[in-house]
Scaffold this motif. Structure first.
Motif, PDB file in Angstrom:
ATOM      1  N   TYR A  63       0.836  -1.200   0.000  1.00 38.73           N
ATOM      2  CA  TYR A  63       0.000   0.000   0.000  1.00 38.73           C
ATOM      3  C   TYR A  63       0.876   1.257   0.000  1.00 38.73           C
ATOM      4  N   ALA A  64       1.885   1.264   0.860  1.00 43.50           N
ATOM      5  CA  ALA A  64       2.782   2.425   0.943  1.00 43.50           C
ATOM      6  C   ALA A  64       3.510   2.642  -0.375  1.00 43.50           C
ATOM      7  N   VAL A  83       0.065   0.566 -12.914  1.00 39.31           N
ATOM      8  CA  VAL A  83      -1.095  -0.315 -12.821  1.00 39.31           C
ATOM      9  C   VAL A  83      -0.903  -1.178 -11.583  1.00 39.31           C
ATOM     10  N   ALA A  84      -1.899  -1.182 -10.705  1.00 43.20           N
ATOM     11  CA  ALA A  84      -1.843  -1.996  -9.490  1.00 43.20           C
ATOM     12  C   ALA A  84      -2.424  -3.378  -9.794  1.00 43.20           C
ATOM     13  N   VAL A  85      -1.733  -4.404  -9.328  1.00 42.99           N
ATOM     14  CA  VAL A  85      -2.179  -5.781  -9.577  1.00 42.99           C
ATOM     15  C   VAL A  85      -2.244  -6.540  -8.262  1.00 42.99           C
ATOM     16  N   ASN A  86      -3.373  -7.160  -8.016  1.00 44.30           N
ATOM     17  CA  ASN A  86      -3.522  -8.033  -6.847  1.00 44.30           C
ATOM     18  C   ASN A  86      -3.798  -9.449  -7.306  1.00 44.30           C
ATOM     19  N   LEU A  87      -3.094 -10.391  -6.689  1.00 40.94           N
ATOM     20  CA  LEU A  87      -3.343 -11.811  -6.946  1.00 40.94           C
ATOM     21  C   LEU A  87      -4.240 -12.345  -5.836  1.00 40.94           C
ATOM     22  N   ASP A  88      -5.495 -12.591  -6.166  1.00 41.53           N
ATOM     23  CA  ASP A  88      -6.444 -13.183  -5.224  1.00 41.53           C
ATOM     24  C   ASP A  88      -6.212 -14.691  -5.239  1.00 41.53           C
ATOM     25  N   LEU A 103      -9.007   0.753  -4.710  1.00 36.98           N
ATOM     26  CA  LEU A 103      -8.313   1.182  -5.926  1.00 36.98           C
ATOM     27  C   LEU A 103      -9.224   2.008  -6.827  1.00 36.98           C
ATOM     28  N   SER A 104     -10.495   1.670  -6.865  1.00 39.43           N
ATOM     29  CA  SER A 104     -11.452   2.468  -7.648  1.00 39.43           C
ATOM     30  C   SER A 104     -11.545   3.873  -7.087  1.00 39.43           C
ATOM     31  N   ASN A 105     -11.619   3.975  -5.762  1.00 36.12           N
ATOM     32  CA  ASN A 105     -11.690   5.290  -5.122  1.00 36.12           C
ATOM     33  C   ASN A 105     -10.397   6.080  -5.318  1.00 36.12           C
ATOM     34  N   LEU A 106      -9.286   5.347  -5.417  1.00 35.94           N
ATOM     35  CA  LEU A 106      -7.982   5.992  -5.589  1.00 35.94           C
ATOM     36  C   LEU A 106      -7.823   6.527  -7.017  1.00 35.94           C
TER      37      LEU A 106
END
Length: 309
Positions: A63-64, A83-88, A103-106
């Motif tokens: 996050y930081a 581009v932010a990527v998260n692996l669920d 991320l949408s709000n960001l």
């Protein structure tokens, strides 16, 4: 004393206290921006036109990293995309809505990759055994593929200074190697560049920044739930050093950038067989009979780069 008194909320800070807190928080943000910017510059991590894929785990450090990179992008003399990527990984009780909402709000571009690596790890690793190695390999392969699909030119990870030091000690104590976690590297498939812009950031600063920003932290139910990992033992050791011997950990970290291959024992890094007494003075040479071989010189000679193997 009444129950109401016992459970009373702490008094709100005074205006002066609030101003002091705001000042300290601003200093922290500036320090993180400076350290991340310094690491990026020192290792040429981000270049004009890069598309940086920030791997967002839901932990404080990633996050930081995303937050600071977004700040630096606005100030940078070059253009780069994020581009932010998260692996669920389909861990039980994983709150799948938190990161997309955040991320949408960001207002940052993002991608959520859904892969059930949790079941694979739990099936293949016996109960009580460390899951980190397999979990890491599975994540790495998936993230490399996603980077290709998104056209990312750099893959950014949120490892900080303490992670680098812990890896150094793990390799030394348990692997018999002087090896750490590099700030920038070529991936094992040779197709990607992985960067760690938080390489100079202390974990304590990352922890405090997460509190200040109120990041929606998501705990890990795999490695984060294992209490007896060697890494946690090393972390506790370093924290004990930091309390008892202020400056020791800082000195060790500085040593990673000040390597003298001629004063180690790796014959692949330095050609000991070619050493000759040629009569030419060498200010970096050893003083063979010095009684204090570890004493710091009055004038520091500068960094001796680690030669490539």
């Amino acid at each position: 004393m009444s129950a109401a008194t016992l459970t009373a909320a702490p008094a709100a800070p005074t205006a002066k206290q609030a101003d002091k807190i705001a000042l300290e928080n601003n200093k922290l943000h500036k320090r993180l921006c400076r350290l991340v910017g310094q690491a990026i510059g020192d290792f040429n991590m981000i270049e004009e036109g890069d598309k940086v894929m920030v791997c967002l785990s839901g932990g404080k450090d990633s996050y930081a990293l995303l937050d600071i990179l977004m700040t630096l992008r606005e100030r940078a003399p070059i253009h780069f995309d994020i581009v932010a990527v998260n692996l669920d990984q389909k861990q039980p009780n994983f709150p799948a809505d938190i990161l997309p909402t955040y991320l949408s709000n960001l207002g940052v571009a993002f991608h959520i990759e859904n892969q059930d690596t949790y079941s694979i790890v739990k099936r293949l690793i016996p109960e009580g055994k460390t899951t980190c190695s397999l979990c890491s390999r599975l994540r790495r392969g998936i993230l490399y593929r996603v980077a290709d699909e998104l056209g990312a030119t750099k893959i950014a990870l949120g490892h900080h200074r303490d992670d680098i030091l812990e890896t150094f000690f793990l390799n030394m104590f348990f692997g018999g190697k002087l090896k750490s976690m590099p700030a920038k590297l070529q991936s094992d498939d040779g197709r990607h560049i992985v960067i760690r812009p938080m390489a100079y950031v202390k974990e304590a600063d990352s922890e405090r920044y997460a509190e200040v920003k109120g990041f929606p932290i998501i705990p890990c139910d795999l490695c984060g739930s294992q209490e007896n990992l060697q890494r946690k033992q090393i972390k506790n050791l370093m924290r004990e050093w930091d309390k008892k011997f202020p400056g020791r950990v800082d000195s060790i970290f500085s040593a990673l950038s000040n390597v003298a291959p001629s004063h180690l024992l790796d014959r692949e890094l330095f050609s000991f067989t070619d050493i000759k007494a040629d009569g030419v003075a060498n200010p970096l040479g050893d003083i063979a009979f010095d009684e204090e071989p570890c004493a710091m010189p009055a004038t520091f000679p500068g960094t001796i780069p680690l030669q490539a193997v």
